[in-house]
Design an enzyme around this catalytic site. Sequence first.
Site, PDB file in Angstrom:
ATOM      1  N   GLY A  15      75.475  -4.905  -9.005  1.00 51.92           N
ATOM      2  CA  GLY A  15      74.186  -4.653  -9.663  1.00 51.92           C
ATOM      3  C   GLY A  15      74.424  -3.886 -10.958  1.00 51.92           C
ATOM      4  CB  SER A  42      72.634  -7.365  -7.902  1.00 47.06           C
ATOM      5  OG  SER A  42      73.970  -7.753  -7.793  1.00 47.06           O
ATOM      6  CB  VAL A  45      67.964  -9.763 -10.754  1.00 44.79           C
ATOM      7  CG1 VAL A  45      67.308 -10.262  -9.470  1.00 44.79           C
ATOM      8  CG2 VAL A  45      67.824 -10.802 -11.865  1.00 44.79           C
ATOM      9  CB  ALA A  47      64.324  -3.533 -12.242  1.00 41.24           C
ATOM     10  N   GLY A  49      59.333  -2.997 -14.585  1.00 39.11           N
ATOM     11  CA  GLY A  49      58.573  -2.239 -15.583  1.00 39.11           C
ATOM     12  C   GLY A  49      59.345  -1.645 -16.728  1.00 39.11           C
ATOM     13  CG  PHE A 120      56.599   3.719 -16.194  1.00 35.91           C
ATOM     14  CD1 PHE A 120      56.032   2.580 -16.737  1.00 35.91           C
ATOM     15  CD2 PHE A 120      57.530   3.554 -15.163  1.00 35.91           C
ATOM     16  CE1 PHE A 120      56.370   1.314 -16.269  1.00 35.91           C
ATOM     17  CE2 PHE A 120      57.877   2.297 -14.686  1.00 35.91           C
ATOM     18  CZ  PHE A 120      57.292   1.173 -15.245  1.00 35.91           C
ATOM     19  CD  GLN A 233      59.550   6.154  -5.806  1.00 37.19           C
ATOM     20  OE1 GLN A 233      60.135   5.278  -6.434  1.00 37.19           O
ATOM     21  NE2 GLN A 233      59.250   7.323  -6.333  1.00 37.19           N
ATOM     22  CG  HIS A 235      55.889   0.979  -6.224  1.00 38.87           C
ATOM     23  ND1 HIS A 235      54.646   0.595  -6.670  1.00 38.87           N
ATOM     24  CD2 HIS A 235      56.656   1.133  -7.324  1.00 38.87           C
ATOM     25  CE1 HIS A 235      54.666   0.514  -8.000  1.00 38.87           C
ATOM     26  NE2 HIS A 235      55.888   0.835  -8.419  1.00 38.87           N
ATOM     27  CG  LEU A 245      57.038  -3.440  -7.759  1.00 36.87           C
ATOM     28  CD1 LEU A 245      56.712  -2.225  -6.901  1.00 36.87           C
ATOM     29  CD2 LEU A 245      58.159  -3.114  -8.716  1.00 36.87           C
ATOM     30  CD  GLU A 248      54.891   4.297 -12.178  1.00 36.54           C
ATOM     31  OE1 GLU A 248      55.205   4.379 -10.973  1.00 36.54           O
ATOM     32  OE2 GLU A 248      55.269   5.126 -13.024  1.00 36.54           O
ATOM     33  NE  ARG A 279      57.063   4.406  -9.254  1.00 37.11           N
ATOM     34  CZ  ARG A 279      58.083   3.633  -9.537  1.00 37.11           C
ATOM     35  NH1 ARG A 279      59.147   3.633  -8.747  1.00 37.11           N
ATOM     36  NH2 ARG A 279      58.071   2.861 -10.588  1.00 37.11           N
ATOM     37  CG  HIS A 344      59.775   0.903  -4.947  1.00 35.65           C
ATOM     38  ND1 HIS A 344      59.823  -0.433  -5.270  1.00 35.65           N
ATOM     39  CD2 HIS A 344      60.028   1.591  -6.106  1.00 35.65           C
ATOM     40  CE1 HIS A 344      60.098  -0.559  -6.566  1.00 35.65           C
ATOM     41  NE2 HIS A 344      60.250   0.648  -7.085  1.00 35.65           N
ATOM     42  CE1 TYR A 345      66.159   4.036  -6.761  1.00 35.79           C
ATOM     43  CE2 TYR A 345      65.542   6.261  -6.126  1.00 35.79           C
ATOM     44  CZ  TYR A 345      66.385   5.394  -6.789  1.00 35.79           C
ATOM     45  OH  TYR A 345      67.472   5.883  -7.461  1.00 35.79           O
ATOM     46  CD  GLU A 368      67.543   2.070  -4.527  1.00 41.24           C
ATOM     47  OE1 GLU A 368      67.431   1.181  -5.401  1.00 41.24           O
ATOM     48  OE2 GLU A 368      66.805   2.146  -3.524  1.00 41.24           O
ATOM     49  NE  ARG A 379      63.221   5.196  -8.458  1.00 41.43           N
ATOM     50  CZ  ARG A 379      62.649   4.184  -9.122  1.00 41.43           C
ATOM     51  NH1 ARG A 379      62.590   4.200 -10.434  1.00 41.43           N
ATOM     52  NH2 ARG A 379      62.132   3.166  -8.467  1.00 41.43           N
ATOM     53  CG  LEU A 380      59.524  11.049 -12.905  1.00 42.40           C
ATOM     54  CD1 LEU A 380      59.271  11.572 -14.311  1.00 42.40           C
ATOM     55  CD2 LEU A 380      58.308  11.326 -12.024  1.00 42.40           C
TER      56      LEU A 380
HETATM   57  C1  LIG Z   1      60.969  -4.789  -7.094  1.00 38.80           C
HETATM   58  C2  LIG Z   1      61.597  -3.592  -7.747  1.00 38.80           C
HETATM   59  C3  LIG Z   1      61.341  -3.301  -9.079  1.00 38.80           C
HETATM   60  C4  LIG Z   1      61.927  -2.193  -9.677  1.00 38.80           C
HETATM   61  N1  LIG Z   1      61.641  -1.905 -10.993  1.00 38.80           N
HETATM   62  C5  LIG Z   1      62.226  -0.827 -11.577  1.00 38.80           C
HETATM   63  C6  LIG Z   1      61.942  -0.500 -12.941  1.00 38.80           C
HETATM   64  O1  LIG Z   1      61.189  -1.186 -13.634  1.00 38.80           O
HETATM   65  N2  LIG Z   1      62.539   0.589 -13.465  1.00 38.80           N
HETATM   66  C7  LIG Z   1      63.383   1.387 -12.754  1.00 38.80           C
HETATM   67  O2  LIG Z   1      63.904   2.359 -13.284  1.00 38.80           O
HETATM   68  N3  LIG Z   1      63.691   1.074 -11.465  1.00 38.80           N
HETATM   69  C8  LIG Z   1      63.137  -0.005 -10.875  1.00 38.80           C
HETATM   70  N4  LIG Z   1      63.440  -0.301  -9.561  1.00 38.80           N
HETATM   71  C9  LIG Z   1      64.576   0.375  -8.912  1.00 38.80           C
HETATM   72  C10 LIG Z   1      65.869  -0.230  -9.445  1.00 38.80           C
HETATM   73  O3  LIG Z   1      65.694  -1.599  -9.692  1.00 38.80           O
HETATM   74  C11 LIG Z   1      67.039  -0.076  -8.468  1.00 38.80           C
HETATM   75  O4  LIG Z   1      67.097   1.232  -7.997  1.00 38.80           O
HETATM   76  C12 LIG Z   1      68.356  -0.392  -9.182  1.00 38.80           C
HETATM   77  O5  LIG Z   1      68.286  -1.663  -9.794  1.00 38.80           O
HETATM   78  C13 LIG Z   1      69.519  -0.332  -8.211  1.00 38.80           C
HETATM   79  O6  LIG Z   1      70.675  -0.754  -8.877  1.00 38.80           O
HETATM   80  P1  LIG Z   1      72.102  -0.620  -8.179  1.00 38.80           P
HETATM   81  O7  LIG Z   1      73.096  -1.151  -9.146  1.00 38.80           O
HETATM   82  O8  LIG Z   1      72.278   0.748  -7.668  1.00 38.80           O
HETATM   83  O9  LIG Z   1      72.001  -1.572  -6.900  1.00 38.80           O
HETATM   84  P2  LIG Z   1      71.632  -3.123  -6.731  1.00 38.80           P
HETATM   85  O10 LIG Z   1      71.138  -3.760  -7.965  1.00 38.80           O
HETATM   86  O11 LIG Z   1      70.778  -3.187  -5.522  1.00 38.80           O
HETATM   87  O12 LIG Z   1      73.031  -3.766  -6.444  1.00 38.80           O
HETATM   88  C14 LIG Z   1      73.711  -3.569  -5.235  1.00 38.80           C
HETATM   89  C15 LIG Z   1      74.935  -4.448  -5.229  1.00 38.80           C
HETATM   90  O13 LIG Z   1      75.695  -4.144  -4.075  1.00 38.80           O
HETATM   91  C16 LIG Z   1      76.040  -5.330  -3.384  1.00 38.80           C
HETATM   92  N5  LIG Z   1      76.116  -4.998  -1.962  1.00 38.80           N
HETATM   93  C17 LIG Z   1      75.246  -4.300  -1.208  1.00 38.80           C
HETATM   94  N6  LIG Z   1      75.700  -4.179   0.055  1.00 38.80           N
HETATM   95  C18 LIG Z   1      76.887  -4.817   0.095  1.00 38.80           C
HETATM   96  C19 LIG Z   1      77.840  -5.059   1.099  1.00 38.80           C
HETATM   97  N7  LIG Z   1      77.698  -4.599   2.341  1.00 38.80           N
HETATM   98  N8  LIG Z   1      78.923  -5.771   0.772  1.00 38.80           N
HETATM   99  C20 LIG Z   1      79.112  -6.241  -0.484  1.00 38.80           C
HETATM  100  N9  LIG Z   1      78.250  -6.041  -1.480  1.00 38.80           N
HETATM  101  C21 LIG Z   1      77.153  -5.337  -1.187  1.00 38.80           C
HETATM  102  C22 LIG Z   1      74.946  -6.317  -3.719  1.00 38.80           C
HETATM  103  O14 LIG Z   1      75.410  -7.634  -3.589  1.00 38.80           O
HETATM  104  C23 LIG Z   1      74.652  -5.941  -5.171  1.00 38.80           C
HETATM  105  O15 LIG Z   1      75.548  -6.605  -6.025  1.00 38.80           O
HETATM  106  C24 LIG Z   1      62.812  -1.384  -8.944  1.00 38.80           C
HETATM  107  C25 LIG Z   1      63.054  -1.661  -7.606  1.00 38.80           C
HETATM  108  C26 LIG Z   1      62.424  -2.728  -6.989  1.00 38.80           C
HETATM  109  C27 LIG Z   1      62.618  -2.926  -5.528  1.00 38.80           C
END
Ligand SMILES: Cc1cc2nc3c(=O)[nH]c(=O)nc-3n(C[C@H](O)[C@H](O)[C@H](O)COP(=O)(O)OP(=O)(O)OC[C@H]3O[C@@H](n4cnc5c(N)ncnc54)[C@H](O)[C@@H]3O)c2cc1C
Length: 569
Positions: A15, A42, A45, A47, A49, A120, A233, A235, A245, A248, A279, A344-345, A368, A379-380
């Site tokens: 991600g 991941s 994708v 996210a 707002g 926001f 969190q 939402h 979702l 916001e 939130r 949500h989070y 995350e 979280r904001l």
């Molecule tokens: C619908 C939605 C909208 C959001 N919009 C916003 C926004 O507008 N602004 C904002 O700040 N935040 C937003 N958030 C929060 C934010 O999107 C996430 O917190 C953030 O994208 C997390 O990124 P990450 O790289 O930590 O994890 P992720 O993007 O979740 O990536 C995790 C990765 O780990 C891999 N993985 C997980 N478990 C395993 C495993 N056991 N083995 C191998 N691989 C694994 C997955 O394949 C993936 O590649 C949103 C959240 C949601 C749910």
Amino acid sequence: MHDILGHDVIIAGGGLAGLRAAVGLAGKCDVAVVSRVHPVRSHSVAAQGGINAPLGNHPEGKDDSAERHAFDTVKGSDYLADQPAVELMCQEAAPVVYELEHWGVPFSRFPNGTIAQRPFGAGSFPRTCFAADRTGHVILHTLFEQATRRGVRIYEDCQILRLVSSEGRICGLAVFHLPSGKVVGISARATLLATGGYGRIYERSTNALINTGGGIALAYRAGAPIEDLEFVQFHPTSLYGTNILITEGARGEGGYLINRMGERFMAHYAPDSMELAPRDIVARAIQTEINEGRGFADGYVLLDLRHLGADRIKNRLPGIREICMDFAGLDPVEAAIPIQPAQHYSMGGLQVDQDCRSPVPGLYAAGECACVSVHGANRLGGNSLLETIVFGKVAASTLSADLERLPPPDEGPLREAVLELEKELEALQRPRSDGIPYATIRDSLRETMTEKVGIFRNRDGLEEAVYLIEAMKDRLKKVALPGTSSSRRFNQGLLNAYELGLMLDLAEIIAKGALRREESRGSHFRTDYPKRDDSRWLAHSIATWTPEGPSFSSWPVAITKYPPKERTY
Ligand SMILES: Cc1cc2nc3c(=O)[nH]c(=O)nc-3n(C[C@H](O)[C@H](O)[C@H](O)COP(=O)(O)OP(=O)(O)OC[C@H]3O[C@@H](n4cnc5c(N)ncnc54)[C@H](O)[C@@H]3O)c2cc1C
């Protein structure tokens, strides 16, 4: 795939956090990313707002600054965030957003060509940069391009089954390679965990199905301390029924929340900030309206965008409009959207310092799944994308600096782990007459978490949740797979059954942590302890694995410039 692969650094998760770290490490060492899905699938994708940075581009945002951003973040966190980490994140916000812009992220623009910003929740200025309502999508694709351009090795369709230790340090990962159905070892001098959140241990969640929290649970089992997991969190606005979702950003653009009487009820809960309060406050307000009979039939209120006009909705919120038309059969240009709160989070996660180091040698975390902690108890919006990019970058710097003193790992324990896991999966796949289908246990876990460890909590409900989760752990010993397939290839059922134990571990930490914390702070609201209690609970919760379940201790909050005050909005 070979049985044992080797790299200097292995990044678990493709991600935003994982890819940003990979881009920073490419060319400096042999780095690879392992992901259970293709990186651009991941969860990042989804996210919508935006990402916060005090650029000052908005006409009402001229006086914004990293300091104001930090203060809003600390206040929003209900004073549980570690302030030096928050200050670092906010100082880095503008530089990382411009870096993303220069790498090709197509941000929405103001007419003068500068990056557009919208208000926001709980931000004292409009500081959320966005690409319509597809911000995560465009940043993730840009980072994927940057990572592949720099030759980062990516193993997709590989699910991590274990973090393997040797002489007290993490020496790599054992993964299930879905296309071949084999367990493979990947040895590394350092492992960065970037596996995202665990939303799917709840019934109502905005998260992708792959968000089951395996990474955090595997680190816990490998001896890593887990911080503040009781802070979940919810939402305020997910589409009623499907819980997709509704960003916001919709309220940031000016959307109203209204109850059955047509009243903008936020006036009773946050008269100054209204729909743009933090939130935790808005989610509780909506749930209170529903619980007290001022919502609609089965439990929802309305998000009304109609007064924004068709042009603004189509330009700024095209994805939201599409979601409403496809999944609720309504056009928000013409009808208000039925919404309800949903998980949500995760504010908590694997405990790391602000350089992304965990206390376990060889193990680092960002995004995350980590708890730095920049979000504290709440979280904001817009700060999570920022966290992934800032701390993905920080993790890359730390890892390049540490690598020299991390010796090449001993592959022996990794080979043993691969053999053990092969046997474990074989046993799991064996048909049994007294088997309990994994989906039965999983569904009751999700129901328990939503009902008893949700927005409003109390002793009775939490004790019941703990009792039920412990009983589910017992039932897990008889877990059975659906169908009779003996093939391992792409056997998702087998993996689902395997990770159920990990989901139960996390649920146990959340429920027991929530029971232990006898106060209300941010997203953690105890109806039997409705006030924040700094005298007892201005501290992080730390959970460590023991054979009997999590053992809890407290960890001090780092407070520098902003002494705790009562929050008003
Ligand atoms: C619908 C939605 C909208 C959001 N919009 C916003 C926004 O507008 N602004 C904002 O700040 N935040 C937003 N958030 C929060 C934010 O999107 C996430 O917190 C953030 O994208 C997390 O990124 P990450 O790289 O930590 O994890 P992720 O993007 O979740 O990536 C995790 C990765 O780990 C891999 N993985 C997980 N478990 C395993 C495993 N056991 N083995 C191998 N691989 C694994 C997955 O394949 C993936 O590649 C949103 C959240 C949601 C749910």
